[in-house]
Design a protein around this motif. Structure first.
Motif, PDB file in Angstrom:
ATOM      1  N   PRO A 130       0.867  -1.255   0.093  1.00 32.17           N
ATOM      2  CA  PRO A 130      -0.123  -0.035  -0.133  1.00 32.17           C
ATOM      3  C   PRO A 130       0.745   1.273   0.000  1.00 32.17           C
ATOM      4  O   PRO A 130       0.301   2.407  -0.124  1.00 32.17           O
ATOM      5  CB  PRO A 130      -0.776  -0.028   1.321  1.00 32.17           C
ATOM      6  N   HIS A 131       2.159   1.390   0.249  1.00 35.41           N
ATOM      7  CA  HIS A 131       2.960   2.265   0.309  1.00 35.41           C
ATOM      8  C   HIS A 131       3.494   2.690  -1.230  1.00 35.41           C
ATOM      9  O   HIS A 131       3.587   1.909  -2.042  1.00 35.41           O
ATOM     10  CB  HIS A 131       4.273   2.161   1.173  1.00 35.41           C
ATOM     11  N   GLY A 132       3.719   4.052  -1.480  1.00 28.63           N
ATOM     12  CA  GLY A 132       4.376   4.529  -2.630  1.00 28.63           C
ATOM     13  C   GLY A 132       5.693   5.509  -2.218  1.00 28.63           C
ATOM     14  O   GLY A 132       5.855   5.279  -0.934  1.00 28.63           O
ATOM     15  N   TYR A 133       6.356   5.785  -3.272  1.00 29.23           N
ATOM     16  CA  TYR A 133       7.595   6.578  -2.686  1.00 29.23           C
ATOM     17  C   TYR A 133       7.612   7.854  -3.683  1.00 29.23           C
ATOM     18  O   TYR A 133       7.046   7.601  -4.980  1.00 29.23           O
ATOM     19  CB  TYR A 133       8.559   5.859  -2.756  1.00 29.23           C
ATOM     20  N   VAL A 134       8.155   8.997  -3.088  1.00 28.86           N
ATOM     21  CA  VAL A 134       8.624  10.090  -3.999  1.00 28.86           C
ATOM     22  C   VAL A 134       9.896  10.357  -3.749  1.00 28.86           C
ATOM     23  O   VAL A 134      10.617  10.108  -2.735  1.00 28.86           O
ATOM     24  CB  VAL A 134       7.866  11.288  -3.713  1.00 28.86           C
ATOM     25  N   GLN A 142       5.356   6.660  -6.666  1.00 24.68           N
ATOM     26  CA  GLN A 142       5.596   5.496  -7.476  1.00 24.68           C
ATOM     27  C   GLN A 142       5.300   4.151  -6.649  1.00 24.68           C
ATOM     28  O   GLN A 142       5.377   4.183  -5.358  1.00 24.68           O
ATOM     29  CB  GLN A 142       6.921   5.298  -7.670  1.00 24.68           C
ATOM     30  N   ALA A 143       4.737   3.397  -7.131  1.00 26.54           N
ATOM     31  CA  ALA A 143       4.165   1.783  -6.743  1.00 26.54           C
ATOM     32  C   ALA A 143       5.387   1.024  -6.530  1.00 26.54           C
ATOM     33  O   ALA A 143       6.448   1.159  -7.097  1.00 26.54           O
ATOM     34  CB  ALA A 143       3.144   1.013  -7.421  1.00 26.54           C
ATOM     35  N   MET A 144       5.283   0.097  -5.374  1.00 26.43           N
ATOM     36  CA  MET A 144       6.125  -0.760  -5.349  1.00 26.43           C
ATOM     37  C   MET A 144       5.734  -2.144  -5.147  1.00 26.43           C
ATOM     38  O   MET A 144       4.585  -2.508  -4.767  1.00 26.43           O
ATOM     39  CB  MET A 144       7.088  -0.651  -3.797  1.00 26.43           C
ATOM     40  N   VAL A 145       6.796  -3.269  -5.814  1.00 28.96           N
ATOM     41  CA  VAL A 145       5.695  -4.577  -6.126  1.00 28.96           C
ATOM     42  C   VAL A 145       6.814  -5.553  -5.629  1.00 28.96           C
ATOM     43  O   VAL A 145       8.186  -5.288  -5.855  1.00 28.96           O
ATOM     44  CB  VAL A 145       5.534  -4.655  -7.531  1.00 28.96           C
TER      45      VAL A 145
END
Ligand code: FAD
Length: 390
Positions: A196-200, A288-291
């Motif tokens: 559920p986390h993204g990053y910038v 941005q998403a993380m998978v």
């Protein structure tokens, strides 16, 4: 580097196609070329060594022991390490501005902050220095045939071209096109999980011509359900990465909301980032998403193998994605030695040996991420694990 002695060896060897000229693909090309194979790399992007801007993920990464071992094997360790910045400890930033270091290991042990673009450029140049290697940019793999090894690419002119190889190495990242053929096979296990986390990413500029914070640390602002980290760059900037649930990112829609948020959670970083630059960087790109991707087996008949993120994308909370991908190349090389380059014997062995280790890295990375969310009031213990000196 002069690799002319490899030229004759390649005459009788397999033609190896490496799909993806990212970090793992370009290093892998060096490994195969060093063994004397004819190597053809196909990369969907333009040549980043000539590009004005390099699109992609994290600007810098932590290089650790397992990654260095692989670089060493192809004579690239010193070159890359000389452009890396040692980080001997994490520097924990409390909300009240207090900082405390937590070393990575014993005295003298450290991980390195390296620039992704430079690392990729150096590895492409090293691969190209082998006379048996050819690099093709603007070539996007569309599909390939496990029966014949024929690959279909979308070329630079927008036309489809077919290219044949004896062996295909899928290093085309988390959304691998090479992997699609595996998915059509029976008994191929595959899972992917978006967290559920993204990053910038935010840039902290130099101050009075020097680093704005102590350079030889990986700076961490742990804030329970989210955190910010910062790694130093050679140009004396820091790249700060804010990891946060998407739903929190969505709450911040204006400059004022952003400043209130930073004032509450990361007040010491505001004067270092600069208000205008912070607002510009934060809103420049969506989070941005993380998978996390797991699959098995890593090989398909004796025609193809997956390595790097194509085989095992991991969430970045252990700082081991690239390092594990580099180690893939080394482990495969050792197995080729063991089986005297008999691919039909080496490939099942590679899957047998490598899948459990890569899955363990993926689990550790995910575990650390879950720890982060679950132990809401547990101060810093979970961050002691962040980016181990492994
Ligand atoms: P990629 O880097 O994704 O490269 C794949 C290449 O294939 C790309 O060049 C792409 O253009 C090309 N390609 C894709 N599709 C095609 C196609 N169809 N045809 C041809 N070419 C294609 N790892 C660490 O070890 N340490 C860290 O500190 C670290 N920090 C990270 C921080 C963040 C925020 C993130 C997101 C990741 C981090 N990682 C880290 C993980 C690391 O980025 C990846 O593990 C690494 O990039 C994997 O390399 P790769 O070559 O397998 O894949």
């Amino acid at each position: 580097m002069d690799h002319s002695s490899e030229k004759n060896k390649s005459a009788t060897k397999k033609k190896v196609a490496v799909v993806g000229g990212g970090l793992v693909g370009s290093l892998n090309a060096c490994f195969f070329a060093k063994r004397g194979f004819e190597v053809v790399v196909f990369e969907s992007r333009e040549d980043i060594r000539c590009a004005k801007t390099v699109k992609g993920r994290s600007i810098n990464l932590a290089l650790s022991h397992r990654g260095r071992q692989a670089l060493k094997h192809v004579g690239m360790e010193d070159k890359i390490v000389s452009k890396g910045i040692p980080m001997h400890a994490r520097m924990i930033h409390k909300v009240n501005g207090k900082r405390s270091p937590i070393p990575y290991g014993k005295k003298g042990q450290y991980i390195l902050s390296v620039g992704r673009a430079n690392l990729n450029k150096e590895l492409l140049t090293a691969a190209e220095a082998y006379p048996s290697t050819q690099l093709n940019f603007n070539h996007r793999l569309l599909d390939w045939s496990p029966e014949t090894g024929t690959m279909t690419f979308l070329g630079p002119d927008g036309a489809e071209t077919e290219i044949q190889a004896d062996f295909i190495v899928g290093c085309d990242g988390a959304f691998s096109a090479t992997r699609k053929q595996f998915l059509r096979r029976s008994r191929f296990n595959y899972s992917q999980t978006y967290i559920p986390h993204g990053y910038v990413e935010l840039t902290m500029p130099p101050r009075n011509g020097d680093f704005a914070m102590e350079p030889n640390f990986l700076h961490i602002w742990p804030r329970n359900t989210f955190m910010m980290i910062a790694l130093p760059n050679l140009d004396k900037t820091f790249t700060c990465t804010l990891f946060m649930p998407f739903e929190e990112f969505e709450k911040i829609t204006t400059g004022d909301e952003l400043m209130n948020f930073f004032q509450k959670y990361f007040p010491d970083s505001i004067p270092l980032l600069g208000v205008d630059a912070l607002k510009r960087d934060f809103f420049r790109l969506p989070a941005q998403a993380m998978v996390s991707v797991k699959c098995s087996p890593y090989h398909l008949n004796d025609k193809c193998v997956l390595m790097g993120d194509a085989a095992h994308a991991v969430v970045p909370f252990y700082g081991q994605g690239m390092n594990a991908g580099f180690e893939d190349c080394l482990v495969w090389d050792e197995i080729l030695n063991q089986f005297n380059e008999d691919f039909s014997a080496a490939l099942p062995e590679y899957t047998r040996v490598r899948v459990p280790d890569d899955h363990a890295i993926a689990d550790l990375a995910m575990y650390n991420y879950v720890e982060m969310r679950a132990h809401v009031n547990s101060k810093y213990f979970l961050f002691r694990k962040y980016l181990d000196n492994a």
